[in-house]
Design a protein around this motif. Sequence first.
Motif, PDB file in Angstrom:
ATOM      1  N   PHE A  11       0.780  -1.271  -0.007  1.00  0.00           N
ATOM      2  CA  PHE A  11       0.081   0.135  -0.098  1.00  0.00           C
ATOM      3  C   PHE A  11       0.721   1.290  -0.028  1.00  0.00           C
ATOM      4  O   PHE A  11       1.981   1.114   0.787  1.00  0.00           O
ATOM      5  CB  PHE A  11      -0.819  -0.008   1.327  1.00  0.00           C
ATOM      6  N   LEU A  15      -0.877  12.079   1.826  1.00  0.00           N
ATOM      7  CA  LEU A  15      -1.453  13.115   2.165  1.00  0.00           C
ATOM      8  C   LEU A  15      -1.251  14.262   1.657  1.00  0.00           C
ATOM      9  O   LEU A  15       0.076  14.524   1.581  1.00  0.00           O
ATOM     10  CB  LEU A  15      -1.328  13.240   3.796  1.00  0.00           C
ATOM     11  N   GLY A  52      -4.376  11.694   9.955  1.00  0.00           N
ATOM     12  CA  GLY A  52      -3.868  12.936   9.387  1.00  0.00           C
ATOM     13  C   GLY A  52      -5.016  14.178   9.260  1.00  0.00           C
ATOM     14  O   GLY A  52      -4.839  15.045   9.845  1.00  0.00           O
ATOM     15  N   GLY A  53      -6.306  13.395   9.016  1.00  0.00           N
ATOM     16  CA  GLY A  53      -7.187  14.511   9.201  1.00  0.00           C
ATOM     17  C   GLY A  53      -7.726  15.145  10.432  1.00  0.00           C
ATOM     18  O   GLY A  53      -7.911  16.043  10.470  1.00  0.00           O
ATOM     19  N   PHE A  70     -15.111  15.963   6.336  1.00  0.00           N
ATOM     20  CA  PHE A  70     -15.800  14.743   5.622  1.00  0.00           C
ATOM     21  C   PHE A  70     -15.364  13.688   5.819  1.00  0.00           C
ATOM     22  O   PHE A  70     -13.931  13.512   5.380  1.00  0.00           O
ATOM     23  CB  PHE A  70     -16.122  15.288   4.225  1.00  0.00           C
ATOM     24  N   GLU A  71     -15.917  12.599   6.511  1.00  0.00           N
ATOM     25  CA  GLU A  71     -15.480  11.420   6.658  1.00  0.00           C
ATOM     26  C   GLU A  71     -16.618  10.209   6.055  1.00  0.00           C
ATOM     27  O   GLU A  71     -17.735  10.368   6.388  1.00  0.00           O
ATOM     28  CB  GLU A  71     -15.176  10.973   8.119  1.00  0.00           C
ATOM     29  N   TYR A  80      -8.743   1.643  10.229  1.00  0.00           N
ATOM     30  CA  TYR A  80      -8.029   0.571  11.273  1.00  0.00           C
ATOM     31  C   TYR A  80      -9.362  -0.277  11.777  1.00  0.00           C
ATOM     32  O   TYR A  80      -8.941  -0.996  12.547  1.00  0.00           O
ATOM     33  CB  TYR A  80      -7.594   1.316  12.465  1.00  0.00           C
ATOM     34  N   LEU A  89      -1.479  -3.354  16.092  1.00  0.00           N
ATOM     35  CA  LEU A  89      -0.567  -2.473  15.553  1.00  0.00           C
ATOM     36  C   LEU A  89       0.851  -3.105  15.428  1.00  0.00           C
ATOM     37  O   LEU A  89       1.259  -3.631  16.316  1.00  0.00           O
ATOM     38  CB  LEU A  89      -1.028  -1.346  16.224  1.00  0.00           C
ATOM     39  N   ASN A 111       1.724   6.331  18.244  1.00  0.00           N
ATOM     40  CA  ASN A 111       0.242   6.454  17.887  1.00  0.00           C
ATOM     41  C   ASN A 111      -0.468   7.510  18.223  1.00  0.00           C
ATOM     42  O   ASN A 111      -1.611   7.900  17.625  1.00  0.00           O
ATOM     43  CB  ASN A 111      -0.602   5.138  18.714  1.00  0.00           C
ATOM     44  N   SER A 155     -19.860  10.677   4.601  1.00  0.00           N
ATOM     45  CA  SER A 155     -19.967  11.575   3.741  1.00  0.00           C
ATOM     46  C   SER A 155     -18.817  11.378   2.809  1.00  0.00           C
ATOM     47  O   SER A 155     -17.639  11.803   3.372  1.00  0.00           O
ATOM     48  CB  SER A 155     -19.866  13.026   4.464  1.00  0.00           C
ATOM     49  N   THR A 156     -19.203  10.616   1.720  1.00  0.00           N
ATOM     50  CA  THR A 156     -18.052  10.427   0.806  1.00  0.00           C
ATOM     51  C   THR A 156     -18.132  11.520  -0.390  1.00  0.00           C
ATOM     52  O   THR A 156     -19.045  11.644  -1.039  1.00  0.00           O
ATOM     53  CB  THR A 156     -18.563   9.098   0.311  1.00  0.00           C
ATOM     54  N   MET A 157     -16.947  12.182  -0.155  1.00  0.00           N
ATOM     55  CA  MET A 157     -16.755  13.301  -1.277  1.00  0.00           C
ATOM     56  C   MET A 157     -16.188  12.833  -2.554  1.00  0.00           C
ATOM     57  O   MET A 157     -15.505  11.872  -2.669  1.00  0.00           O
ATOM     58  CB  MET A 157     -15.972  14.404  -0.551  1.00  0.00           C
ATOM     59  N   TYR A 206      -3.461  -9.770   0.329  1.00  0.00           N
ATOM     60  CA  TYR A 206      -3.391  -9.338   1.813  1.00  0.00           C
ATOM     61  C   TYR A 206      -4.788  -9.081   2.567  1.00  0.00           C
ATOM     62  O   TYR A 206      -5.377  -9.904   3.628  1.00  0.00           O
ATOM     63  CB  TYR A 206      -2.527  -8.301   2.116  1.00  0.00           C
TER      64      TYR A 206
HETATM   65  C1  LIG Z   1      -1.744  -2.891   5.871  1.00  0.00           C
HETATM   66  C2  LIG Z   1      -1.283  -1.655   6.835  1.00  0.00           C
HETATM   67  C3  LIG Z   1      -1.085  -1.766   8.204  1.00  0.00           C
HETATM   68  C4  LIG Z   1      -0.694  -0.581   8.838  1.00  0.00           C
HETATM   69  N1  LIG Z   1      -0.413  -0.751  10.045  1.00  0.00           N
HETATM   70  C5  LIG Z   1      -0.027   0.520  11.039  1.00  0.00           C
HETATM   71  C6  LIG Z   1       0.071   0.335  12.274  1.00  0.00           C
HETATM   72  O1  LIG Z   1      -0.142  -0.545  12.955  1.00  0.00           O
HETATM   73  N2  LIG Z   1       0.698   1.448  13.045  1.00  0.00           N
HETATM   74  C7  LIG Z   1       0.685   2.569  12.433  1.00  0.00           C
HETATM   75  O2  LIG Z   1       0.945   3.726  13.029  1.00  0.00           O
HETATM   76  N3  LIG Z   1       0.445   2.650  10.896  1.00  0.00           N
HETATM   77  C8  LIG Z   1       0.129   1.768  10.297  1.00  0.00           C
HETATM   78  N4  LIG Z   1      -0.102   1.605   8.853  1.00  0.00           N
HETATM   79  C9  LIG Z   1       0.000   3.078   8.361  1.00  0.00           C
HETATM   80  C10 LIG Z   1      -1.204   3.838   8.449  1.00  0.00           C
HETATM   81  O3  LIG Z   1      -2.263   3.182   7.734  1.00  0.00           O
HETATM   82  C11 LIG Z   1      -1.156   5.330   8.176  1.00  0.00           C
HETATM   83  O4  LIG Z   1       0.079   5.837   8.480  1.00  0.00           O
HETATM   84  C12 LIG Z   1      -2.398   6.277   8.770  1.00  0.00           C
HETATM   85  O5  LIG Z   1      -3.753   5.476   8.756  1.00  0.00           O
HETATM   86  C13 LIG Z   1      -2.369   7.249   7.708  1.00  0.00           C
HETATM   87  O6  LIG Z   1      -3.390   8.059   8.394  1.00  0.00           O
HETATM   88  P1  LIG Z   1      -4.120   9.172   7.427  1.00  0.00           P
HETATM   89  O7  LIG Z   1      -5.149   9.790   8.028  1.00  0.00           O
HETATM   90  O8  LIG Z   1      -3.058   9.877   6.250  1.00  0.00           O
HETATM   91  O9  LIG Z   1      -5.012   8.169   6.334  1.00  0.00           O
HETATM   92  P2  LIG Z   1      -6.066   6.872   6.864  1.00  0.00           P
HETATM   93  O10 LIG Z   1      -5.883   6.440   7.989  1.00  0.00           O
HETATM   94  O11 LIG Z   1      -6.107   6.036   5.578  1.00  0.00           O
HETATM   95  O12 LIG Z   1      -7.582   7.713   6.886  1.00  0.00           O
HETATM   96  C14 LIG Z   1      -7.971   8.342   5.689  1.00  0.00           C
HETATM   97  C15 LIG Z   1      -9.455   8.370   5.821  1.00  0.00           C
HETATM   98  O13 LIG Z   1      -9.975   9.305   4.798  1.00  0.00           O
HETATM   99  C16 LIG Z   1     -11.404   8.478   4.690  1.00  0.00           C
HETATM  100  N5  LIG Z   1     -11.884   8.746   3.163  1.00  0.00           N
HETATM  101  C17 LIG Z   1     -11.279   8.244   2.020  1.00  0.00           C
HETATM  102  N6  LIG Z   1     -11.889   8.565   0.931  1.00  0.00           N
HETATM  103  C18 LIG Z   1     -12.807   9.509   1.319  1.00  0.00           C
HETATM  104  C19 LIG Z   1     -13.700  10.403   0.560  1.00  0.00           C
HETATM  105  N7  LIG Z   1     -13.741  10.324  -0.603  1.00  0.00           N
HETATM  106  N8  LIG Z   1     -14.638  11.223   1.148  1.00  0.00           N
HETATM  107  C20 LIG Z   1     -14.528  11.159   2.731  1.00  0.00           C
HETATM  108  N9  LIG Z   1     -13.818  10.339   3.486  1.00  0.00           N
HETATM  109  C21 LIG Z   1     -12.786   9.409   2.822  1.00  0.00           C
HETATM  110  C22 LIG Z   1     -11.192   7.057   5.005  1.00  0.00           C
HETATM  111  O14 LIG Z   1     -12.753   6.573   5.291  1.00  0.00           O
HETATM  112  C23 LIG Z   1     -10.343   7.242   6.393  1.00  0.00           C
HETATM  113  O15 LIG Z   1     -11.122   7.166   7.463  1.00  0.00           O
HETATM  114  C24 LIG Z   1      -0.658   0.612   8.234  1.00  0.00           C
HETATM  115  C25 LIG Z   1      -0.820   0.623   6.834  1.00  0.00           C
HETATM  116  C26 LIG Z   1      -1.128  -0.348   6.128  1.00  0.00           C
HETATM  117  C27 LIG Z   1      -1.427  -0.320   4.802  1.00  0.00           C
END
Ligand SMILES: Cc1cc2nc3c(=O)[nH]c(=O)nc-3n(C[C@H](O)[C@H](O)[C@H](O)COP(=O)(O)OP(=O)(O)OC[C@H]3O[C@@H](n4cnc5c(N)ncnc54)[C@H](O)[C@@H]3O)c2cc1C
Length: 248
Positions: A11, A15, A52-53, A70-71, A80, A89, A111, A155-157, A206
């Motif tokens: 993956f 951001l 991140g958000g 928007f989530e 998660y 984790l 975390n 809310s899916t944008m 996976y």
């Molecule tokens: C298999 C795997 C395991 C991992 N395990 C860990 C771990 O154990 N610990 C760790 O620290 N990191 C882990 N990571 C890394 C972790 O996923 C990222 O670092 C972290 O989640 C990134 O945060 P984020 O907020 O950028 O994105 P995300 O956590 O992916 O959040 C994105 C959010 O955006 C929302 N979204 C997406 N599209 C839309 C849309 N069109 N409209 C509205 N909402 C939307 C999603 O529903 C989601 O809630 C792992 C990654 C992978 C691939």
Amino acid sequence: MQVSVFVLVLFCLCLSVYGKNKHEGSIKHDDPMLNTETPNYKEYCVIGAGPGGLQIAYYLESSERDYIVFEKGHGAGTFYNKFPIHRKLISLNKVYTGKTNKEFNMRHDWNSLLSNDESLLMTKYSEEFFPPADVLVQYLNDYATKLNLKVQYNSTMHDILKRKDGLFQMWDQHNNAYTCKYVIVATGIAKPNHIDFPGSDLTVPYEDLTLDLKPYEGKNVWILGRGNSAYEVAQHIMGVTNFIAMMA
Ligand SMILES: Cc1cc2nc3c(=O)[nH]c(=O)nc-3n(C[C@H](O)[C@H](O)[C@H](O)COP(=O)(O)OP(=O)(O)OC[C@H]3O[C@@H](n4cnc5c(N)ncnc54)[C@H](O)[C@@H]3O)c2cc1C
């Protein structure tokens, strides 16, 4: 001898901040370039309530900005709810560091998000060095609620575009329109990386692997990839397999 082959997917997560991007997709709505209305206007629109958000929302909230997150899920930290699939984790949660220095302690807590609320630390939620993923989901939702972050769930944008007047416009799944001055995309972009080769149709990605150990008993397992998810799977099945080969 039966040989089971599993493909692990890679993956990539990113951001990005959209500031000046021009929309290039096909829009099904009325031409917004001519639109002078500003439905559901917010100065800042954040898309995604993952870590991140939420972290961005905390700072927007603290500085009293006009914003909305928007989530698409019904809660924060949707990613998660499924990942990592073995529900533990891989990010450290070191409760005891021998120090009182907050900065030092945060470096050993991979975390927690930043905030001025001392109760919102993952070390207060779990003593485990590698906590269950469900605890992080709970933590992220508490973070959003306790800090009064303005998150609009379910809310899916889609179709984000920049209008002639410089504002961004987008729609949710019910075709409700929203306008914003700034858009911050925090959607994570986690995409499976499926590899095409003869026999790849027999592999299991996976995200679809079973947690049941029975199918692995006495098998030779080939894992494509040697990243986090590959080792996560290897650790889970190594007790029952005959042999594990990892390839990268
Ligand atoms: C298999 C795997 C395991 C991992 N395990 C860990 C771990 O154990 N610990 C760790 O620290 N990191 C882990 N990571 C890394 C972790 O996923 C990222 O670092 C972290 O989640 C990134 O945060 P984020 O907020 O950028 O994105 P995300 O956590 O992916 O959040 C994105 C959010 O955006 C929302 N979204 C997406 N599209 C839309 C849309 N069109 N409209 C509205 N909402 C939307 C999603 O529903 C989601 O809630 C792992 C990654 C992978 C691939």
